[in-house]
Scaffold this active site. Structure first.
Site, short mmCIF file in Angstrom:
data_model
loop_
_atom_site.label_atom_id
_atom_site.label_comp_id
_atom_site.label_asym_id
_atom_site.label_seq_id
_atom_site.Cartn_x
_atom_site.Cartn_y
_atom_site.Cartn_z
CG ASN A 18 24.84 85.88 33.03
OD1 ASN A 18 24.92 86.44 31.98
ND2 ASN A 18 26.14 85.41 33.64
CG HIS A 103 31.99 87.33 44.92
ND1 HIS A 103 31.59 87.28 43.51
CD2 HIS A 103 31.20 86.96 45.40
CE1 HIS A 103 30.43 86.75 42.96
NE2 HIS A 103 30.28 86.02 44.46
NE ARG A 128 32.48 83.78 45.39
CZ ARG A 128 32.45 83.69 43.97
NH1 ARG A 128 31.06 83.05 43.46
NH2 ARG A 128 33.22 83.94 43.22
CE1 TYR A 140 32.05 81.81 39.00
CE2 TYR A 140 33.05 80.47 40.95
CZ TYR A 140 32.20 81.56 40.28
OH TYR A 140 31.19 82.37 40.80
CG ASP A 191 30.82 79.16 43.28
OD1 ASP A 191 30.29 77.84 43.67
OD2 ASP A 191 30.13 80.08 42.77
CG HIS A 193 30.78 77.78 39.63
ND1 HIS A 193 30.56 78.20 37.56
CD2 HIS A 193 30.41 79.61 39.82
CE1 HIS A 193 29.80 78.47 37.89
NE2 HIS A 193 29.76 79.73 38.60
CD GLU A 217 28.31 80.12 46.14
OE1 GLU A 217 28.64 79.70 46.78
OE2 GLU A 217 27.80 80.25 44.41
CD GLU A 243 25.42 80.07 41.90
OE1 GLU A 243 25.89 80.13 42.25
OE2 GLU A 243 26.00 80.26 40.32
NE ARG A 264 24.72 80.40 46.33
CZ ARG A 264 24.80 81.36 46.03
NH1 ARG A 264 24.66 82.35 47.42
NH2 ARG A 264 24.95 82.01 44.64
CG HIS A 293 22.60 83.61 42.61
ND1 HIS A 293 22.50 83.93 41.41
CD2 HIS A 293 24.26 83.97 42.44
CE1 HIS A 293 23.52 83.78 40.32
NE2 HIS A 293 24.36 83.83 41.48
CG ASP A 297 24.63 86.54 36.84
OD1 ASP A 297 25.83 86.82 37.60
OD2 ASP A 297 23.47 86.14 36.90
CD GLU A 320 26.28 85.79 45.25
OE1 GLU A 320 25.44 85.31 45.06
OE2 GLU A 320 28.01 85.83 44.40
CD1 TRP A 383 33.15 78.06 33.43
CD2 TRP A 383 31.46 78.57 34.26
NE1 TRP A 383 32.97 79.37 34.23
CE2 TRP A 383 32.53 79.71 34.17
CE3 TRP A 383 30.07 79.22 34.19
CZ2 TRP A 383 31.94 81.13 34.70
CZ3 TRP A 383 29.68 80.70 34.87
CH2 TRP A 383 30.82 81.39 34.87
C1 GCO Z 1 27.67 82.75 42.26
C2 GCO Z 1 28.21 82.31 40.83
C3 GCO Z 1 28.22 83.60 39.85
C4 GCO Z 1 27.49 82.51 38.79
C5 GCO Z 1 27.16 83.31 37.50
C6 GCO Z 1 26.06 82.37 36.20
O1 GCO Z 1 28.24 82.47 43.00
O2 GCO Z 1 27.80 84.47 42.45
O3 GCO Z 1 28.23 81.60 41.45
O4 GCO Z 1 29.12 83.64 39.80
O5 GCO Z 1 28.32 82.10 38.07
O6 GCO Z 1 25.56 84.16 38.34
O7 GCO Z 1 25.31 84.37 35.69
MG MG Z 2 27.98 80.21 42.69
#
Ligand code: GCO
Ligand code: MG
Length: 383
Positions: A18, A103, A128, A140, A191, A193, A217, A243, A264, A293, A297, A320, A383
């Site tokens: 991504n 999600h 989640r 996020y 998450d 993040h 996460e 991830e 992950r 993961h 994306d 996921e 991020w």
């Molecule tokens: C998740 C991830 C995604 C990523 C994304 C980046 O837990 O699914 O954190 O939201 O941020 O896949 O490309």
């Molecule tokens: Mg994540």
């Protein structure tokens, strides 16, 4: 990515990274694919080693995604040639289906609660939950459009402002409400993040203990693996990370020290099925389970690969599942299915995913970037 054999069989792999897609495309086209001509597609182990060791330059997301794309396509070919689903080649079915989480998000606690309820009504047993944080303009995992959350956007990377202080004060109130309203059964995940320091992650994990999360996460960036030791010393909230990992070496200390509960790493970004299976087997020795993961994306090809591995390994944890758009599903017709909280890869030969190349060609590649985040004083943060 599609690999064709001289026997007329083809296999599909996912080469998506991504926001950095074209780097993988170029690595594949310029450096990898010429080396595959004339090789036996059944030699998945030897070809993996050839691409990994043979390059001399090892690891990293671009290299490992390219290797992953080739590896997944070769497993697809192998399954098709032997007329059997890939999971039969990995150990057979160790379970009836693969438990998945999806999600839920909302601008505030009440919208997030509604969103979790909606997914429970759809049959999900694990959700989640991400919510807007009061005083933080953009958090996020929270969609601005009411649609499923899609982080990459056209144009240059968007910038959002972040406050760890406000987030840490808020998140326990979110999960308190979710537990009170939803009861003890539903598995709840969250998450972070990568936005916290280890001691902040420890504080969050501790404050979430009464609401018994399935996992917390990515509490902090994981380049410093021993950062997780500090979190672990302070909380019994289970921890998932990985991830953005690309090889088992990225998680080696995390796993052997039992600092995490779930690994992950995406099948596609971690060198494909061949390396995911080894990583999972190593993790099994240390009571670490998988939680591959599976954001949108990653294409349906990746989703199928993760489901095949998830069916076969003993230490599967959860998968996921962020459902793809109707258009993506049309481009990639597939045999996997979702019923009552579990997914099944289907019993078609290979991965059980196809591609409509004519339809795909109508939607040419457009550059998109993930957002970046800054603290309230302008400092760039994770991020
Ligand atoms: C998740 C991830 C995604 C990523 C994304 C980046 O837990 O699914 O954190 O939201 O941020 O896949 O490309
Ligand atoms: Mg994540």
């Amino acid at each position: 990515m599609k690999i064709e054999t001289d026997q007329g069989i083809y296999g599909l792999g996912d080469a998506t990274l991504n926001g950095r897609e074209l780097a993988v495309e170029s690595y594949l086209a310029e450096h990898v694919l010429p080396c595959l001509i004339g090789r036996d597609p059944f030699q998945t182990e030897d070809i993996w080693q050839y691409l990994y060791r043979g390059a001399y330059w090892r690891g990293g997301p671009v290299t490992m995604t390219a290797i992953g794309a080739v590896d997944v396509a070769l497993w697809d070919i192998k399954g098709k040639a032997l007329n059997t689903p890939v999971y039969h080649l990995l150990g057979g079915s160790s379970r009836e289906g693969v438990l998945v989480y999806t999600h839920a998000n909302g601008a505030d606690i009440s919208e997030t609660l509604d969103s979790v309820r909606k997914h429970i009504d759809e049959g999900y047993l694990a959700v989640r939950a991400q919510s807007g944080v009061p005083g933080v303009a953009s958090s996020y995992g929270v969609s601005k459009s009411g649609k499923p959350y899609e982080p990459a956007q056209r144009g240059l990377p968007s910038e959002s402002l972040w406050s760890t202080e406000k987030y840490l004060n808020f998140v326990p109130t979110l999960f308190e409400k979710l537990r009170v309203e939803l009861g003890p059964e539903v598995r709840l995940l969250h998450d972070c993040h990568h936005r916290l320091t280890p001691i902040e992650g420890a504080r969050l994990g501790k404050s979430l203990e009464p609401y018994h999360l399935f996992w917390m996460e990515d509490p902090c960036p994981a380049e410093l693996q021993e950062g997780f030791e500090l979190i672990r010393q302070h909380t019994t909230t289970p921890i998932a990370t990985g991830e953005i990992f690309n090889t088992v070496w990225d998680a080696h200390d995390l796993i052997r020290n039992q600092w995490i509960d779930y690994i992950r790493m995406a099948i596609v970004h971690g060198g494909g099925i061949t390396h995911a299976k080894k990583t999972a087997d190593f993790a099994a020795l240390y009571h670490v389970r998988t939680g591959f993961h599976g954001a949108t994306d990653l294409s349906p090809v990746s989703m199928a690969a993760a489901l095949h591995v998830g069916m076969a390994i003993h230490n599967f944890g959860i998968q996921e599942h962020m459902p793809h758009s109707a258009l993506t599903n049309e481009v990639f017709p597939h045999g996997y299915s979702f019923v009552n909280g579990y997914m099944h890869p289907g019993d078609g030969a290979g991965l059980g995913v196809n591609i409509d190349e004519v339809l795909a060609a109508k939607h040419p590649y457009q550059r998109a970037y993930l957002p970046i985040a800054r603290k309230l004083d302008g400092t760039l943060t994770d991020w």
